[in-house]
Design a protein around this motif. Structure first.
Motif, PDB file in Angstrom:
ATOM      1  N   PRO A 527     -51.457  18.952 -34.380  1.00  0.00           N
ATOM      2  CA  PRO A 527     -51.759  18.462 -35.727  1.00  0.00           C
ATOM      3  C   PRO A 527     -51.143  17.104 -36.040  1.00  0.00           C
ATOM      4  CG  PRO A 527     -50.166  20.250 -35.820  1.00  0.00           C
ATOM      5  CD  PRO A 527     -50.658  20.200 -34.409  1.00  0.00           C
ATOM      6  N   GLY A 528     -50.086  16.719 -35.355  1.00  0.00           N
ATOM      7  CA  GLY A 528     -49.437  15.440 -35.628  1.00  0.00           C
ATOM      8  C   GLY A 528     -48.217  15.634 -36.497  1.00  0.00           C
ATOM      9  N   PRO A 529     -47.588  14.506 -36.863  1.00  0.00           N
ATOM     10  CA  PRO A 529     -48.098  13.136 -36.713  1.00  0.00           C
ATOM     11  C   PRO A 529     -47.911  12.605 -35.294  1.00  0.00           C
ATOM     12  CG  PRO A 529     -45.974  13.104 -37.799  1.00  0.00           C
ATOM     13  CD  PRO A 529     -46.321  14.546 -37.619  1.00  0.00           C
ATOM     14  N   PHE A 530     -48.796  11.669 -34.930  1.00  0.00           N
ATOM     15  CA  PHE A 530     -48.676  10.999 -33.636  1.00  0.00           C
ATOM     16  C   PHE A 530     -49.110   9.552 -33.812  1.00  0.00           C
ATOM     17  CE2 PHE A 530     -52.723  13.280 -33.851  1.00  0.00           C
ATOM     18  CZ  PHE A 530     -53.644  12.277 -33.612  1.00  0.00           C
ATOM     19  N   THR A 531     -48.677   8.701 -32.914  1.00  0.00           N
ATOM     20  CA  THR A 531     -48.978   7.267 -32.995  1.00  0.00           C
ATOM     21  C   THR A 531     -50.110   6.917 -32.047  1.00  0.00           C
ATOM     22  OG1 THR A 531     -47.387   6.711 -31.274  1.00  0.00           O
ATOM     23  CG2 THR A 531     -46.562   6.782 -33.551  1.00  0.00           C
ATOM     24  N   ALA A 532     -50.648   5.716 -32.215  1.00  0.00           N
ATOM     25  CA  ALA A 532     -51.684   5.233 -31.304  1.00  0.00           C
ATOM     26  C   ALA A 532     -51.123   5.078 -29.894  1.00  0.00           C
ATOM     27  CB  ALA A 532     -52.240   3.906 -31.817  1.00  0.00           C
ATOM     28  N   GLU A 549     -58.754   4.642 -35.611  1.00  0.00           N
ATOM     29  CA  GLU A 549     -59.148   4.080 -36.906  1.00  0.00           C
ATOM     30  C   GLU A 549     -60.583   4.440 -37.258  1.00  0.00           C
ATOM     31  OE1 GLU A 549     -57.339   2.446 -39.297  1.00  0.00           O
ATOM     32  OE2 GLU A 549     -55.715   3.210 -38.045  1.00  0.00           O
ATOM     33  N   GLU A 550     -61.444   4.519 -36.239  1.00  0.00           N
ATOM     34  CA  GLU A 550     -62.821   4.956 -36.516  1.00  0.00           C
ATOM     35  C   GLU A 550     -62.837   6.404 -36.987  1.00  0.00           C
ATOM     36  OE1 GLU A 550     -67.225   5.383 -34.396  1.00  0.00           O
ATOM     37  OE2 GLU A 550     -65.621   4.307 -33.336  1.00  0.00           O
ATOM     38  N   LEU A 551     -61.974   7.232 -36.412  1.00  0.00           N
ATOM     39  CA  LEU A 551     -61.875   8.625 -36.848  1.00  0.00           C
ATOM     40  C   LEU A 551     -61.314   8.725 -38.266  1.00  0.00           C
ATOM     41  CD1 LEU A 551     -60.592  10.200 -33.525  1.00  0.00           C
ATOM     42  CD2 LEU A 551     -62.778  10.698 -34.631  1.00  0.00           C
ATOM     43  N   VAL A 552     -60.397   7.836 -38.606  1.00  0.00           N
ATOM     44  CA  VAL A 552     -59.883   7.799 -39.978  1.00  0.00           C
ATOM     45  C   VAL A 552     -60.998   7.415 -40.940  1.00  0.00           C
ATOM     46  CG1 VAL A 552     -58.326   6.587 -41.565  1.00  0.00           C
ATOM     47  CG2 VAL A 552     -57.491   7.352 -39.333  1.00  0.00           C
ATOM     48  N   ASP A 553     -61.792   6.397 -40.568  1.00  0.00           N
ATOM     49  CA  ASP A 553     -62.902   5.983 -41.425  1.00  0.00           C
ATOM     50  C   ASP A 553     -63.910   7.111 -41.628  1.00  0.00           C
ATOM     51  OD1 ASP A 553     -61.892   3.460 -41.782  1.00  0.00           O
ATOM     52  OD2 ASP A 553     -63.043   2.559 -40.145  1.00  0.00           O
ATOM     53  N   ALA A 554     -64.057   7.975 -40.610  1.00  0.00           N
ATOM     54  CA  ALA A 554     -64.990   9.102 -40.714  1.00  0.00           C
ATOM     55  C   ALA A 554     -64.350  10.314 -41.375  1.00  0.00           C
ATOM     56  CB  ALA A 554     -65.492   9.486 -39.331  1.00  0.00           C
ATOM     57  N   CYS A 555     -63.103  10.174 -41.830  1.00  0.00           N
ATOM     58  CA  CYS A 555     -62.345  11.268 -42.459  1.00  0.00           C
ATOM     59  C   CYS A 555     -62.157  12.460 -41.529  1.00  0.00           C
ATOM     60  CB  CYS A 555     -63.013  11.718 -43.757  1.00  0.00           C
ATOM     61  SG  CYS A 555     -62.813  10.542 -45.099  1.00  0.00           S
ATOM     62  N   LEU A 556     -62.094  12.202 -40.231  1.00  0.00           N
ATOM     63  CA  LEU A 556     -61.778  13.241 -39.258  1.00  0.00           C
ATOM     64  C   LEU A 556     -60.315  13.181 -38.837  1.00  0.00           C
ATOM     65  CD1 LEU A 556     -65.022  13.137 -37.097  1.00  0.00           C
ATOM     66  CD2 LEU A 556     -64.345  14.893 -38.747  1.00  0.00           C
ATOM     67  N   LEU A 557     -59.632  12.146 -39.255  1.00  0.00           N
ATOM     68  CA  LEU A 557     -58.181  12.014 -39.115  1.00  0.00           C
ATOM     69  C   LEU A 557     -57.658  11.410 -40.408  1.00  0.00           C
ATOM     70  CD1 LEU A 557     -57.282  10.458 -35.604  1.00  0.00           C
ATOM     71  CD2 LEU A 557     -56.775  12.769 -36.392  1.00  0.00           C
ATOM     72  N   SER A 558     -56.386  11.628 -40.711  1.00  0.00           N
ATOM     73  CA  SER A 558     -55.737  10.907 -41.805  1.00  0.00           C
ATOM     74  C   SER A 558     -54.617  10.066 -41.213  1.00  0.00           C
ATOM     75  CB  SER A 558     -55.172  11.878 -42.850  1.00  0.00           C
ATOM     76  OG  SER A 558     -54.200  12.736 -42.263  1.00  0.00           O
ATOM     77  N   GLY A 563     -44.035   4.995 -38.898  1.00  0.00           N
ATOM     78  CA  GLY A 563     -43.524   5.233 -37.559  1.00  0.00           C
ATOM     79  C   GLY A 563     -42.244   4.452 -37.314  1.00  0.00           C
ATOM     80  N   ALA A 564     -41.519   4.832 -36.285  1.00  0.00           N
ATOM     81  CA  ALA A 564     -40.216   4.216 -36.008  1.00  0.00           C
ATOM     82  C   ALA A 564     -40.350   2.715 -35.780  1.00  0.00           C
ATOM     83  CB  ALA A 564     -39.589   4.891 -34.794  1.00  0.00           C
ATOM     84  N   LEU A 565     -41.455   2.274 -35.206  1.00  0.00           N
ATOM     85  CA  LEU A 565     -41.661   0.847 -34.925  1.00  0.00           C
ATOM     86  C   LEU A 565     -42.671   0.230 -35.892  1.00  0.00           C
ATOM     87  CD1 LEU A 565     -41.801   1.060 -31.025  1.00  0.00           C
ATOM     88  CD2 LEU A 565     -39.838   0.496 -32.473  1.00  0.00           C
ATOM     89  N   GLY A 566     -42.813   0.837 -37.058  1.00  0.00           N
ATOM     90  CA  GLY A 566     -43.767   0.331 -38.031  1.00  0.00           C
ATOM     91  C   GLY A 566     -45.202   0.710 -37.716  1.00  0.00           C
ATOM     92  N   GLU A 567     -45.395   1.615 -36.752  1.00  0.00           N
ATOM     93  CA  GLU A 567     -46.747   2.029 -36.370  1.00  0.00           C
ATOM     94  C   GLU A 567     -47.285   3.062 -37.364  1.00  0.00           C
ATOM     95  OE1 GLU A 567     -46.688   2.434 -31.695  1.00  0.00           O
ATOM     96  OE2 GLU A 567     -44.880   3.299 -32.601  1.00  0.00           O
ATOM     97  N   ASP A 568     -48.589   3.053 -37.547  1.00  0.00           N
ATOM     98  CA  ASP A 568     -49.217   4.111 -38.344  1.00  0.00           C
ATOM     99  C   ASP A 568     -49.089   5.441 -37.609  1.00  0.00           C
ATOM    100  OD1 ASP A 568     -49.901   2.370 -40.276  1.00  0.00           O
ATOM    101  OD2 ASP A 568     -52.064   2.412 -39.932  1.00  0.00           O
ATOM    102  N   ARG A 569     -49.024   6.503 -38.387  1.00  0.00           N
ATOM    103  CA  ARG A 569     -48.999   7.850 -37.819  1.00  0.00           C
ATOM    104  C   ARG A 569     -50.269   8.569 -38.237  1.00  0.00           C
ATOM    105  NH1 ARG A 569     -43.291  10.398 -39.399  1.00  0.00           N
ATOM    106  NH2 ARG A 569     -44.127   9.975 -41.485  1.00  0.00           N
ATOM    107  N   TYR A 570     -50.800   9.376 -37.349  1.00  0.00           N
ATOM    108  CA  TYR A 570     -52.085  10.032 -37.564  1.00  0.00           C
ATOM    109  C   TYR A 570     -51.898  11.545 -37.581  1.00  0.00           C
ATOM    110  CZ  TYR A 570     -53.772   5.392 -36.368  1.00  0.00           C
ATOM    111  OH  TYR A 570     -53.992   4.046 -36.352  1.00  0.00           O
ATOM    112  N   ARG A 571     -52.752  12.220 -38.387  1.00  0.00           N
ATOM    113  CA  ARG A 571     -52.697  13.679 -38.498  1.00  0.00           C
ATOM    114  C   ARG A 571     -54.107  14.256 -38.459  1.00  0.00           C
ATOM    115  NH1 ARG A 571     -47.782  15.757 -40.479  1.00  0.00           N
ATOM    116  NH2 ARG A 571     -46.377  14.189 -41.377  1.00  0.00           N
ATOM    117  N   PHE A 572     -54.192  15.455 -37.875  1.00  0.00           N
ATOM    118  CA  PHE A 572     -55.428  16.235 -37.913  1.00  0.00           C
ATOM    119  C   PHE A 572     -55.380  17.204 -39.089  1.00  0.00           C
ATOM    120  CE2 PHE A 572     -56.301  15.433 -33.300  1.00  0.00           C
ATOM    121  CZ  PHE A 572     -57.668  15.203 -33.391  1.00  0.00           C
ATOM    122  N   HIS A 573     -56.515  17.396 -39.754  1.00  0.00           N
ATOM    123  CA  HIS A 573     -56.665  18.560 -40.627  1.00  0.00           C
ATOM    124  C   HIS A 573     -56.738  19.785 -39.716  1.00  0.00           C
ATOM    125  CE1 HIS A 573     -58.796  21.553 -43.075  1.00  0.00           C
ATOM    126  NE2 HIS A 573     -58.253  20.946 -44.128  1.00  0.00           N
TER     127      HIS A 573
END
Length: 590
Positions: A527-532, A549-558, A563-573
């Protein structure tokens, strides 16, 4: 849960069963404490309500006895505390019919003020439905003298507002019998008599309207020595002049039926109404649009339909709706959508070949048609800005309500309303709307487990609710046990024409082939969070961020920062994760 009633005989029920309250004095003490809304009620106030100006010398001890009895019958669900020279009642999460009436009446008043007559009539009708007789019907005469006139006045005002809404909706024929009865019961209520004159006039019953006015003038003169007031006189004069003989024209409303229950979206609905009903501020005003976004199954279409139905009366030129995708999930060409909208608006020029016309010609006709119109256009499931651009109206007098799984550049962020997963309590309430509140209350722990497996997704709750409603002999716990196993959970979210996997399949079909191929591999991350960066290590893709990012745009990821290095973190519903884990894995390009 306890339910208290004041708008009728004072009473208490627990889980639908009446709680015995012996004697008028107990009912009076309970009513006074409830009317205080949790504030301190001094002993003197209770004494006055119980005995008026002649309390017995043992009044304090008697009050103590009544309060003790109340504590015993109410139990832990309500707390009566002694605070200095008085008592306070905390009803916690209990339902009080007066409070429900006031809330619905307030919402109905606001809807009427904003010309949302359909919604106003529904809200005010529900408010009046909270009443079960005359207020405080079994309390002392002293409390009745102080409180009943105020409560009955609130009821009369709500009734009059509901009648106003019904008249605005052209329901004069069904109103006449009700108004005849009300005027007979309250012959000196001028506003009711004025509404009856208007309704009779619109039914072409002018002779009766004249008789109603003459009778009212006579009663006011004989009983009060006054002449009719301005509202009654104006209704009579409008009738004599023939003004408003026909009911107000109802706007064209072409919307999906309100089939799905909308629960837990009060704030989002209010925000959408505010965006759609704001008035243009002069020449050069910006596009008036509202966008609903959210993951597949989050209830975007149901919420948009509910809001559009409620706002319909504010758009005198009508409300039209268009699906922006075909039954198989493919995006519809803008030309086909424009031809459908123009036909709905009465533009029949070359209707048979309209979809084959040049897009530019259809856009010009559409914008000419909407240039001076106060219209609401509902565009459901937009795939992107390119599809939406030709569908923009020419004037800010026409409003757009759009649903999409992704944010659109066309609609500013300030006009975008995202739908998050429902909280557990809202999800339980949605389940109760489908299977019945009593059934849910009887197995509340199992119901909470059930909606937790639905992970706040309204479509999933609706599906399990439909399954339970079709099997009234099933315990809720039985279906909850089926959903407890993640391996078979997705298969359980299918009933009738509803299927969660089919909805997610349509979302998957809109992804680029490369990103669609990545999705099942990402399921290994959990489920996350995880980084790219981590996703790239697991999948072997050098540029995993683009797919994420395409999955985020499709609302299949949030996604979220941090992140520790300023990276975005991603999560699955949770349900998208289960879906991704069941997809076949194909070899990824390196």
């Amino acid at each position: 849960m306890l339910e208290f009633r004041l708008l009728g005989p004072v009473s208490v029920t627990r889980a639908g069963t009446a709680v015995p309250l012996p004697g008028t004095k107990i009912h009076t003490v309970l009513a006074v404490l409830l009317l205080a809304r949790g504030a301190l009620v001094a002993d003197g106030r209770l004494s006055a309500a119980l005995w008026g100006d002649a309390p017995p010398h043992t009044s304090n001890s008697q009050i103590y006895t009544y309060v003790s009895r109340l504590r015993k019958v109410l139990g832990k669900a309500a707390q009566i505390s002694r605070k200095g020279p008085g008592y306070a009642l905390d009803v916690k999460d209990a339902e009080v019919d007066l409070f429900s009436f006031e809330r619905l009446d307030r919402l109905g008043r606001q809807a009427l003020k904003e010309n949302r007559h359909e919604e106003a009539g529904r809200l005010l009708g529900s408010a009046l439905g909270c009443w079960s007789g005359h207020a405080l019907d079994n309390v002392s005469e002293h409390l009745l003298q102080f409180e009943r006139p105020r409560l009955e006045f609130l009821r009369a005002e709500a009734l009059e507002r509901r009648i106003q809404a019904d008249l605005a909706l052209g329901r004069h024929r069904s109103l006449v019998p009700e108004l005849l009865s009300l005027v007979a019961r309250f012959p000196m209520e001028e506003n009711l008599r004025a509404h009856l004159i208007t309704a009779l006039h619109r039914c072409d019953r002018q002779a009766e309207a004249v008789q109603v006015y003459g009778e009212g003038r006579r009663i006011l003169d004989e009983q009060l020595g006054v002449v009719p007031g301005p509202q009654l006189r104006k209704a009579y004069l409008r009738m004599l002049r023939g003004e408003g003989a026909a009911a107000r024209r109802k706007p064209l409303v072409l919307l999906p039926v309100r089939a799905a229950v909308v629960t837990g979206r009060t704030a989002e609905a209010a925000r959408l109404r505010s965006l759609l009903l704001r008035r243009p501020s002069g020449q050069g005003s910006r596009l008036r649009a509202a966008l609903v976004t959210g993951m597949p199954g989050s209830g975007k279409t149901a919420l948009a339909a509910e809001v559009a139905h409620g706002c319909a009366q504010a758009f005198p030129d009508g409300v039209v709706h268009a699906d922006l995708q075909d039954a198989d999930g493919a995006a519809r060409p803008p030309a086909a959508v424009l031809a459908e909208i123009l036909s709905a608006l009465g533009d029949t020029a070359d209707a048979g070949r309209a979809a084959g016309h040049e897009l530019g010609d259809l856009v010009r006709r559409y914008r000419a048609r909407t240039a001076a119109s106060r219209l609401l256009v509902v565009l459901d499931d937009a795939t992107g800005d390119a599809q939406l651009a030709p569908l923009l109206p020419a004037s800010p007098d026409t409003a757009l309500l759009i649903t999409s799984r992704t944010r659109l550049v066309t609609v500013p962020a300030s006009s975008t309303v995202p739908l998050e997963p429902l909280g557990d309590e809202d999800a339980v309430a949605l389940l109760a709307e489908t299977v019945g509140a009593g059934r849910v209350r009887a197995e509340l722990p199992a119901a909470r487990d059930l909606v937790r497996y639905c992970a706040g997704l309204p479509l999933a709750v609706r599906i399990v609710g439909a399954r339970l409603a079709a099997r009234p002999h099933w315990p809720v716990a039985r279906l909850a046990a089926q959903l407890a196993d993640p391996r078979s959970r997705l298969a359980a979210f299918s009933y009738g024409g509803l299927a969660l996997t089919r909805t997610l399949d349509r979302a998957l079909s809109r992804l680029s082939p490369a990103t669609a191929a990545v999705l099942p591999w990402l399921a290994a991350l959990g489920p996350g969070p995880f980084t790219a960066r981590l996703a790239g290590e697991v999948t072997g893709l050098a540029e995993a961020e683009g797919a994420l990012e395409e999955l985020v745009d499709a609302c299949l990821l949030s996604s979220e920062p941090g992140g520790a290095l300023g990276e975005d973190r991603y999560r699955f519903h949770p349900l998208v994760l289960l879906y991704a884990g069941e997809l076949p894995r194909t070899e990824l390009p390196r």
